[in-house]
Design an enzyme around this catalytic site. Structure first.
Site, PDB file in Angstrom:
ATOM      1  N   SER A 110       0.848  -1.179   0.000  1.00  0.00           N
ATOM      2  CA  SER A 110       0.000   0.000   0.000  1.00  0.00           C
ATOM      3  C   SER A 110       0.883   1.227   0.000  1.00  0.00           C
ATOM      4  O   SER A 110       2.102   1.104   0.001  1.00  0.00           O
ATOM      5  CB  SER A 110      -0.893  -0.044   1.242  1.00  0.00           C
ATOM      6  OG  SER A 110      -1.936   0.896   1.135  1.00  0.00           O
ATOM      7  N   ARG A 164       0.298  -4.154  -6.678  1.00  0.00           N
ATOM      8  CA  ARG A 164      -1.000  -4.651  -6.243  1.00  0.00           C
ATOM      9  C   ARG A 164      -2.075  -3.836  -6.945  1.00  0.00           C
ATOM     10  O   ARG A 164      -1.917  -2.626  -7.115  1.00  0.00           O
ATOM     11  CB  ARG A 164      -1.104  -4.453  -4.715  1.00  0.00           C
ATOM     12  CG  ARG A 164      -2.386  -4.938  -4.082  1.00  0.00           C
ATOM     13  CD  ARG A 164      -2.329  -6.434  -3.847  1.00  0.00           C
ATOM     14  NE  ARG A 164      -3.469  -6.909  -3.080  1.00  0.00           N
ATOM     15  CZ  ARG A 164      -4.582  -7.410  -3.646  1.00  0.00           C
ATOM     16  NH1 ARG A 164      -4.677  -7.484  -4.945  1.00  0.00           N
ATOM     17  NH2 ARG A 164      -5.570  -7.843  -2.899  1.00  0.00           N
ATOM     18  N   THR A 174      -7.717   2.086   3.497  1.00  0.00           N
ATOM     19  CA  THR A 174      -7.438   1.376   4.739  1.00  0.00           C
ATOM     20  C   THR A 174      -8.513   1.649   5.781  1.00  0.00           C
ATOM     21  O   THR A 174      -9.049   0.717   6.398  1.00  0.00           O
ATOM     22  CB  THR A 174      -6.063   1.795   5.283  1.00  0.00           C
ATOM     23  OG1 THR A 174      -5.105   1.611   4.248  1.00  0.00           O
ATOM     24  CG2 THR A 174      -5.692   0.960   6.483  1.00  0.00           C
ATOM     25  N   CYS A 229       1.924  -7.084 -16.774  1.00  0.00           N
ATOM     26  CA  CYS A 229       2.332  -7.843 -15.592  1.00  0.00           C
ATOM     27  C   CYS A 229       3.606  -7.195 -15.027  1.00  0.00           C
ATOM     28  O   CYS A 229       4.623  -7.142 -15.701  1.00  0.00           O
ATOM     29  CB  CYS A 229       2.597  -9.304 -15.911  1.00  0.00           C
ATOM     30  SG  CYS A 229       3.332 -10.143 -14.488  1.00  0.00           S
ATOM     31  N   CYS A 238       5.287 -14.466  -9.806  1.00  0.00           N
ATOM     32  CA  CYS A 238       4.048 -13.716  -9.565  1.00  0.00           C
ATOM     33  C   CYS A 238       4.073 -13.029  -8.203  1.00  0.00           C
ATOM     34  O   CYS A 238       4.458 -13.616  -7.207  1.00  0.00           O
ATOM     35  CB  CYS A 238       2.857 -14.673  -9.656  1.00  0.00           C
ATOM     36  SG  CYS A 238       1.282 -13.917  -9.282  1.00  0.00           S
ATOM     37  N   CYS A 263      -0.573  -9.500  -7.769  1.00  0.00           N
ATOM     38  CA  CYS A 263      -1.219  -8.193  -7.892  1.00  0.00           C
ATOM     39  C   CYS A 263      -2.615  -8.332  -8.476  1.00  0.00           C
ATOM     40  O   CYS A 263      -3.442  -7.464  -8.309  1.00  0.00           O
ATOM     41  CB  CYS A 263      -0.364  -7.253  -8.736  1.00  0.00           C
ATOM     42  SG  CYS A 263      -0.441  -7.589 -10.506  1.00  0.00           S
ATOM     43  N   CYS A 317      -3.579  -9.541 -14.197  1.00  0.00           N
ATOM     44  CA  CYS A 317      -3.886 -10.385 -15.361  1.00  0.00           C
ATOM     45  C   CYS A 317      -5.302 -10.934 -15.275  1.00  0.00           C
ATOM     46  O   CYS A 317      -5.972 -11.125 -16.286  1.00  0.00           O
ATOM     47  CB  CYS A 317      -2.870 -11.516 -15.483  1.00  0.00           C
ATOM     48  SG  CYS A 317      -2.649 -12.469 -13.985  1.00  0.00           S
TER      49      CYS A 317
HETATM   50  C1  LIG Z   1      -0.633   0.959  -4.566  1.00  0.00           C
HETATM   51  C2  LIG Z   1      -1.631   1.204  -3.495  1.00  0.00           C
HETATM   52  C3  LIG Z   1      -1.558   2.358  -2.725  1.00  0.00           C
HETATM   53  C4  LIG Z   1      -2.472   2.584  -1.717  1.00  0.00           C
HETATM   54  N1  LIG Z   1      -2.339   3.685  -0.938  1.00  0.00           N
HETATM   55  C5  LIG Z   1      -3.175   3.848   0.110  1.00  0.00           C
HETATM   56  C6  LIG Z   1      -2.992   4.910   1.013  1.00  0.00           C
HETATM   57  O1  LIG Z   1      -2.079   5.712   0.876  1.00  0.00           O
HETATM   58  N2  LIG Z   1      -3.840   5.018   2.058  1.00  0.00           N
HETATM   59  C7  LIG Z   1      -4.841   4.127   2.263  1.00  0.00           C
HETATM   60  O2  LIG Z   1      -5.581   4.251   3.236  1.00  0.00           O
HETATM   61  N3  LIG Z   1      -5.034   3.091   1.416  1.00  0.00           N
HETATM   62  C8  LIG Z   1      -4.225   2.938   0.364  1.00  0.00           C
HETATM   63  N4  LIG Z   1      -4.412   1.890  -0.488  1.00  0.00           N
HETATM   64  C9  LIG Z   1      -5.556   1.025  -0.300  1.00  0.00           C
HETATM   65  C10 LIG Z   1      -5.388   0.047   0.813  1.00  0.00           C
HETATM   66  O3  LIG Z   1      -4.116  -0.547   0.761  1.00  0.00           O
HETATM   67  C11 LIG Z   1      -6.423  -1.027   0.678  1.00  0.00           C
HETATM   68  O4  LIG Z   1      -7.671  -0.426   0.559  1.00  0.00           O
HETATM   69  C12 LIG Z   1      -6.466  -1.934   1.888  1.00  0.00           C
HETATM   70  O5  LIG Z   1      -5.251  -2.591   2.026  1.00  0.00           O
HETATM   71  C13 LIG Z   1      -7.578  -2.918   1.728  1.00  0.00           C
HETATM   72  O6  LIG Z   1      -7.572  -3.785   2.825  1.00  0.00           O
HETATM   73  P1  LIG Z   1      -8.173  -5.239   2.709  1.00  0.00           P
HETATM   74  O7  LIG Z   1      -8.043  -5.847   4.029  1.00  0.00           O
HETATM   75  O8  LIG Z   1      -9.522  -5.147   2.136  1.00  0.00           O
HETATM   76  O9  LIG Z   1      -7.314  -5.984   1.621  1.00  0.00           O
HETATM   77  P2  LIG Z   1      -5.736  -6.242   1.508  1.00  0.00           P
HETATM   78  O10 LIG Z   1      -4.996  -5.213   2.241  1.00  0.00           O
HETATM   79  O11 LIG Z   1      -5.465  -6.433   0.086  1.00  0.00           O
HETATM   80  O12 LIG Z   1      -5.545  -7.615   2.279  1.00  0.00           O
HETATM   81  C14 LIG Z   1      -6.041  -8.826   1.801  1.00  0.00           C
HETATM   82  C15 LIG Z   1      -5.259  -9.933   2.438  1.00  0.00           C
HETATM   83  O13 LIG Z   1      -5.901 -11.155   2.180  1.00  0.00           O
HETATM   84  C16 LIG Z   1      -4.989 -12.119   1.733  1.00  0.00           C
HETATM   85  N5  LIG Z   1      -5.717 -13.065   0.877  1.00  0.00           N
HETATM   86  C17 LIG Z   1      -6.279 -12.801  -0.317  1.00  0.00           C
HETATM   87  N6  LIG Z   1      -6.871 -13.905  -0.809  1.00  0.00           N
HETATM   88  C18 LIG Z   1      -6.705 -14.876   0.103  1.00  0.00           C
HETATM   89  C19 LIG Z   1      -7.114 -16.244   0.169  1.00  0.00           C
HETATM   90  N7  LIG Z   1      -7.856 -16.805  -0.787  1.00  0.00           N
HETATM   91  N8  LIG Z   1      -6.738 -16.987   1.241  1.00  0.00           N
HETATM   92  C20 LIG Z   1      -6.008 -16.410   2.241  1.00  0.00           C
HETATM   93  N9  LIG Z   1      -5.613 -15.131   2.210  1.00  0.00           N
HETATM   94  C21 LIG Z   1      -5.965 -14.356   1.167  1.00  0.00           C
HETATM   95  C22 LIG Z   1      -3.947 -11.319   1.023  1.00  0.00           C
HETATM   96  O14 LIG Z   1      -2.728 -11.996   0.959  1.00  0.00           O
HETATM   97  C23 LIG Z   1      -3.864 -10.064   1.877  1.00  0.00           C
HETATM   98  O15 LIG Z   1      -2.958 -10.204   2.914  1.00  0.00           O
HETATM   99  C24 LIG Z   1      -3.509   1.655  -1.506  1.00  0.00           C
HETATM  100  C25 LIG Z   1      -3.568   0.489  -2.274  1.00  0.00           C
HETATM  101  C26 LIG Z   1      -2.629   0.253  -3.249  1.00  0.00           C
HETATM  102  C27 LIG Z   1      -2.712  -1.010  -4.042  1.00  0.00           C
HETATM  103  S1  SF4 Z   2      -1.159 -11.533 -10.616  1.00  0.00           S
HETATM  104 FE1  SF4 Z   2      -0.872 -11.680 -12.813  1.00  0.00          FE
HETATM  105  S2  SF4 Z   2      -0.187  -9.660 -13.417  1.00  0.00           S
HETATM  106 FE2  SF4 Z   2       0.080  -9.775 -11.212  1.00  0.00          FE
HETATM  107  S3  SF4 Z   2       2.165 -10.495 -10.900  1.00  0.00           S
HETATM  108 FE3  SF4 Z   2       0.892 -12.306 -10.917  1.00  0.00          FE
HETATM  109  S4  SF4 Z   2       0.917 -12.954 -13.038  1.00  0.00           S
HETATM  110 FE4  SF4 Z   2       1.655 -10.843 -13.049  1.00  0.00          FE
END
Ligand SMILES: Cc1cc2nc3c(=O)[nH]c(=O)nc-3n(C[C@H](O)[C@H](O)[C@H](O)COP(=O)(O)OP(=O)(O)OC[C@H]3O[C@@H](n4cnc5c(N)ncnc54)[C@H](O)[C@@H]3O)c2cc1C
Ligand code: SF4
Lengths: 541, 249, 313
Positions: free
Chosen positions: A53, A297, A333, A487, A509, A512, A515
């Protein structure tokens, strides 16, 4: 798979995913129902290993969840001090007024992975059982109700046959299962289909965020400084921009988000983020520093219009899997945590009141909370960028959010799915990206190296083409293999363009999910690999 | 026969270690940690010996920070019966660890101590040999095959240029090499069950062992980057250079 | 200051790694060598000719056959009184016995030393070579194993050391018994410990083409390796793979043929002493780490190389 040999275990609640939403849900549940048994699965090798994040976070949800987080040593150490918003041309930049929703007073710059590790410790203290290294790979359903999930088998060979170390997966059965998989969850995707959760809502639209963590010389470190850019190197129709945050001990989080509704098949998000570092607005922050880590991601950008039905028999969708991200703020978050907490409240009530199949009160709770109000105000910003381009979108958002305060009587919609808008290769202009210099800019493989990603090699490939034949006729003939450009981990490769064949280096991979989203005919299916595989992001990401 | 298996918590082998900016060491804070891979092989071998009926009980020990309890739980999920955590502030040196293990050997009276040949963090490759020296026991290092029979143990060792087999009188120390076996996964049901297996925590100080370090780390740096050498124009030139300049053929 | 070096030997000759240890010891003071074994008079004579040694102690007794660590450590313990440093090469024997000796002397040994910065200050790799640590030993006696590749061996001829019989301790422990040895009669050395490795990458084009590497590997006594790309393409089996997720090798000579040099591959071989790259793409990253680079088509280079090597042989 081998349903018979599996062991099973019963819990009151199973949470899938150890991000902010899943952890907040687990904590809230134990606060409300200390006797309830709560189990949380995380596919990363440890909590935080797959969390990527920005991140500047609002503390609103955390304040409600753990009011004394400061005393408890939560790793929120760098208060935001300065906001900069720049519009870039190739060599120049101008400061734009910081839009109101992007003011960060009172917010903190954090490593979200570190925050999650801390939240996990709080959850364990309350008695939540956390099992990192195990992906939920399969939905369990009985009589139309989700009754839990099963982890994947370990030790299945690449050919699909059990190897000498084969260990069957396990069934985790629960009255309620909370899906907190983050953006584009693999089980959430199945649930949406199974229960028609997306009926009547806009398609989800996504962005891909690519991030680098840098350590820079102390003299140039300005803890609390937040900079965002728009404009160059993207063309005016493509949504995206960079972030750059100074935090912690001489650390800088630098990254780039590209809207996955981009049209030019030649676009490479990775190379865009690399070449942007050559711009003085970014270069001056990073030069002389050292790159420590890398990752990527996807994030959900659809906002309110794209939020699906949240409940179904046996469970709920929470966090970014449901699409609760505030796009103009680029913050998800606090909304993810809030949705987790509301889900916990709904489930705690349902546990007490005879365990009805569907904890419906969740949707009501969400609609009555600040979470809904906040997303409602922000709802028109992202679609405006899709319609009016970068500057037009910026001006529209100013009108919508400043003058109308988010109360515009109309709602702009997302007419297309991201994968449908790609233009064929011969209709799009190729982009020439500069070569990496190995100091400020890098190639993909040395970047992936820093994500510490790995997958046990002898396992079935977790990236499948539903119809392998279609790759040649569609992906190659029409689009010249866009996957080898979008990717960010170099998983897809066409070694010999004269005899085009797709090679899938699945071990690289970084999960993220791009794909799974952007393939022009949604022909690529991302499924959870053997648990523990994937990136190992260190604290700082 | 009772087995003692020491295990160490180290930076996960998938993670690229990073030298700290002040050159005081390698960053371990916030980095994924796992069981030393060689120790996993030792645990696996112990479990196999138990499955064959040779071993009766497997006790795993870790010397280190409180979080080493996770590593011990993993070992118990793989099949160890109980665990002892010897809590120590800084990671003690091999000599100190060997002395702590000697104290535990005296208490637990195992017939065989099975351990990894080296930890992938400090790469010392010393603790097993040192424990054997302190106890006056025989040692079979770098084992790629172990066969138990009565009061002796046959150990095949990886030595320079091949294999060597020795016969050890018990009690003895065996350190294991990569090719001995392929460790099993700690499965989820077994991890859940391992939460209920006994884990005893004792303070290193309580064992009356002097753990003061003997080595002082002055600095830790990244190895110099390799630089490009020269281009040669022909195969003949290459062979000449390799023979006369580099002297490697 | 006087230094004792354990000289390990095989087939009647002192190992080259031991001569590297002698070279390292020379930076610390006057050097004595110890030859222990059963019927090793000739080895001791040869050892006396190694440059840099002033005295060779010989422990000739049945107990020392096969270099079992228990009697050897006891012998070294009884001799160590006169020395400030005891060194051994970081060979299987050295690594086996020296830490045991250290325990007997209550010393923390320093393993795999690659540089000597002073009488008590040594440099050694940690984390599989990802970092180099400089450590200072506070022990009265310093015990080191020496990584051979880091020190040019002392010349085998030209020295004039005296040869003396060592006083043997009265009691030699024997909890272990040698049973047998099975030295790999080199069809091909093991990849992880080979002195020379010849590796092929995706540029090889097919599995059959790997046979072009075999005769070259034979003349160099080399193991054959591969990049992940070649393994993924199905040219060779998994256990050929050199790299981050394959084997980590550090031979004296690494010959990379048709390998681009992705960082994941470099992670597995960058500690090789000499790297040679053959690639037709002059821009391939492998050239950035190669000591000798040859830009050319491997299908013409390999036969030429084989011919050239046959000439020298
Ligand atoms: C590049 C980027 C920048 C960001 N910047 C900000 C910011 O500055 N401030 C902010 O507040 N938010 C920011 N966000 C958004 C924030 O990170 C997300 O909204 C937040 O992390 C979402 O939380 P979550 O718990 O829903 O999902 P995630 O944080 O994605 O957590 C999901 C978790 O579930 C796990 N998981 C997934 N599938 C499975 C499965 N089938 N079995 C077991 N485990 C699994 C994953 O490994 C992961 O650990 C940003 C996001 C990105 C991508
Ligand atoms: S999820 Fe798909 S796009 Fe992302 S790293 Fe893995 S193969 Fe590449």
């Amino acid at each position: 798979m081998s349903g018979t040999a599996r062991e099973a275990m019963e819990f009151d609640v199973v949470v899938v995913g150890g991000g902010p939403s899943g952890l907040a849900a687990a904590i809230r549940l134990k606060q409300l129902a200390p006797e309830a048994s709560v189990c949380l699965l995380e596919k990363g090798g440890e909590i935080g290993a797959h969390i990527l994040s920005g991140a500047v976070i609002e503390t609103r949800a955390l304040d409600e969840l753990i009011p004394d987080w400061k005393e408890k040593g939560a790793p929120l150490r760098t208060p935001a001090t300065e906001d900069r918003m720049l519009f870039l041309w190739k060599k120049r930049s101008v400061s734009l007024p910081t839009p109101p929703q992007m003011h960060n007073t009172g917010n903190y710059i954090v490593s979200l992975g570190e925050v999650c590790r801390w939240l996990a410790a709080q959850a364990e203290e309350l008695g939540v059982e956390i099992y990192p290294g195990f992906a939920a790979a399969e939905l369990l359903e009985e009589d139309g109700r989700v009754v839990g999930v099963a982890t994947g088998d370990m030790g299945i060979g690449r050919n699909g046959e059990p190897g000498p170390n084969h260990a069957p997966g396990m069934e985790l059965r629960a009255s309620y299962t909370l899906f907190a998989e983050g953006c584009r969850g693999s089980l959430a995707k199945q649930l949406m289909q199974r229960f028609g959760l997306r009926e009547g809502v806009d398609p989800q639209t996504y962005g891909l965020g690519i991030k680098e963590l840098w350590e820079i010389p102390k003299e140039r470190h300005r803890p609390g400084l937040i900079q965002h850019t728009m404009g160059w190197p993207l063309d005016k129709h493509t949504y995206g921009g960079s972030w750059l945050y100074h935090f912690g001990d001489n650390l800088v989080s630098y990254g780039f988000v590209v809207g996955l509704d981009y049209r030019n098949t030649w676009l490479s998000p990775f190379d865009e983020m690399q070449r942007l570092k050559n711009h003085p607005a970014v270069r001056r922050h990073l030069e002389g520093g050292k790159r420590l880590s890398y990752g990527a991601r996807a994030l959900s950008e659809g906002g309110l219009q794209s939020v699906p039905r949240l409940s179904f028999p046996g469970g709920l969708l929470i966090g970014d899997t449901a699409g609760f991200l505030n796009v103009p703020k680029i913050k998800g978050t606090h909304t993810a945590m809030k949705s987790g907490m509301l889900a916990a409240e709904a489930v705690a009530e349902a546990l007490e009141k005879g365990r009805p199949a569907e904890p419906r009160s969740f949707t009501r709770r969400v609609r009555r909370s600040w979470l809904w109000d906040e997303l409602r105000r922000a709802r028109n910003v992202r679609p405006a960028f899709a319609r009016y381009g970068q500057l037009g979108g910026f001006i529209y958002s100013a009108v919508d959010t400043v003058l109308l305060r988010g109360r515009a009587p109309w709602t702009l919609h997302h007419p297309h799915t991201d994968h449908a808008v790609l233009e064929p290769a011969d209709a799009a202009a190729p982009i020439a990206y500069p070569k990496p210099d190995g100091k400020l800019t890098f190639d993909k493989l040395s970047s992936v190296f820093l994500s510490n990603t790995n997958h046990e090699e002898d396992q079935p490939v977790h990236l499948r083409l539903r119809d392998p034949g279609r790759w040649r006729t569609v992906n190659w003939d029409r689009f010249r293999s866009p996957e080898s450009r979008y990717c960010p981990a170099g998983v897809y490769e066409v070694p010999d363009p004269d005899a085009p064949e797709l090679r899938i280096n699945a071990q690289n991979c970084v999960h993220c999910k791009t794909c799974d989203i952007k393939d022009p005919t949604e022909n690529i299916d991302w499924s959870a690999p053997e648990g523990g595989g994937g990136p190992n992001y260190p604290v700082g990401m | 026969m009772k087995l003692l298996v020491p295990v160490k918590r180290v930076i996960d082998y998938n993670v690229k270690p990073r030298v700290k900016a002040d050159n005081s060491g390698v960053e371990t804070a916030g980095v994924k940690m796992s069981m030393n891979p060689f120790d996993e092989i030792a645990v696996e071998e112990a479990v196999r010996l138990k499955e064959k009926g040779v071993a009766t009980e497997i006790v795993v020990v870790s010397v280190g920070a409180a979080q080493a309890a996770d590593t011990l739980r993993t070992a118990m999920a793989m099949g160890a019966d109980r665990a002892i955590l010897v809590q120590a502030e800084e990671a003690p040196e091999p000599l100190a660890v060997a002395k702590i293990l000697r104290a535990l050997v005296e208490r637990e009276q195992p017939r065989l101590v099975l351990m990894g040949k080296q930890a992938i963090d400090d790469d010392m490759n010393a603790t097993g040999q040192m424990l054997a020296g302190l106890l006056g026991w025989g040692q079979g290092t770098f084992a790629s095959k172990i066969e138990a029979g009565g009061d002796a143990l046959s150990v095949t060792r990886e030595v320079d240029g091949g294999l060597e087999t020795i016969s050890l009188v018990l009690p003895a120390i065996v350190t294991v090499d990569l090719r001995l076996n392929e460790p099993r996964y700690a499965s989820l049901p077994n991890i859940m069950k391992a939460r209920k297996k006994p884990l005893e925590t004792i303070a290193a100080a309580g064992l009356g062992v002097d753990v003061a370090p003997r080595l002082q780390t002055l600095r830790v740096v990244e190895p110099p980057e390799r630089k490009a050498g020269i281009r040669v124009g022909s195969v003949a030139e290459l062979v000449n250079k390799l023979r006369d300049e580099a002297r490697v053929i | 200051m006087t230094v004792l070096v354990l000289l390990d030997h095989a087939d009647g000759a002192v190992s080259q790694a031991s001569r590297s240890a002698v070279a390292a010891a020379g930076r610390l003071g006057e050097v004595h060598g110890l030859v222990a074994g059963d019927g090793v008079a000739a080895v001791a004579e040869a050892a006396a000719r190694i440059q840099g040694l002033s005295r060779v102690l010989v422990a000739d007794a049945e107990a020392f056959a096969h270099s079992l660590p228990e009697p050897l450590a006891a012998l070294l313990q009884s001799l160590s009184g006169a020395y400030d440093h005891v060194l051994a090469p970081a060979t299987a024997t050295g690594k086996n016995v020296l830490p045991r000796l250290a325990a007997l002397l209550d010393v923390q040994p320093v393993s795999e030393v690659v540089a000597i910065e002073g009488p008590d200050t040594f440099v050694r790799p940690i984390y599989a070579g990802s970092a180099l640590a400089t450590v200072r030993s506070g022990d009265a006696k310093k015990l080191l194993t020496i990584r051979a590749a880091a020190f040019d061996p002392a010349p085998a001829e030209g020295g004039t050391a005296t040869v003396e019989a060592a006083t043997l301790p009265a009691d030699l422990p024997a909890p272990a018994r040698f049973v047998s040895a099975e030295l790999s009669r080199s069809e091909r050395p093991d990849l992880s410990s080979a002195r020379v490795v010849v590796s092929g990458g995706r540029g090889m084009g097919s599995g059959e083409n790997f046979s072009l590497l075999a005769p070259i590997a034979d003349s160099l006594g080399a193991a054959i390796g591969a990049s992940r790309a070649a393994v993924d393409a199905g040219y060779v089996p998994n256990d050929y793979q050199v790299g981050q997720t394959g084997k980590i090798v550090a031979p004296e000579l690494y010959l990379a043929v048709g390998i681009s040099g992705a960082i994941q591959h470099l992670a597995g071989m960058k500690d090789s002493k000499i790297i040679v790259a053959v690639n037709k793409d002059a821009e391939a990253p492998i050239f950035a780490v190669a000591d000798y680079g040859l830009v050319g088509d491997l299908f013409t280079v390999l036969p030429e190389l084989q011919a050239e090597l046959n000439k020298t042989a």
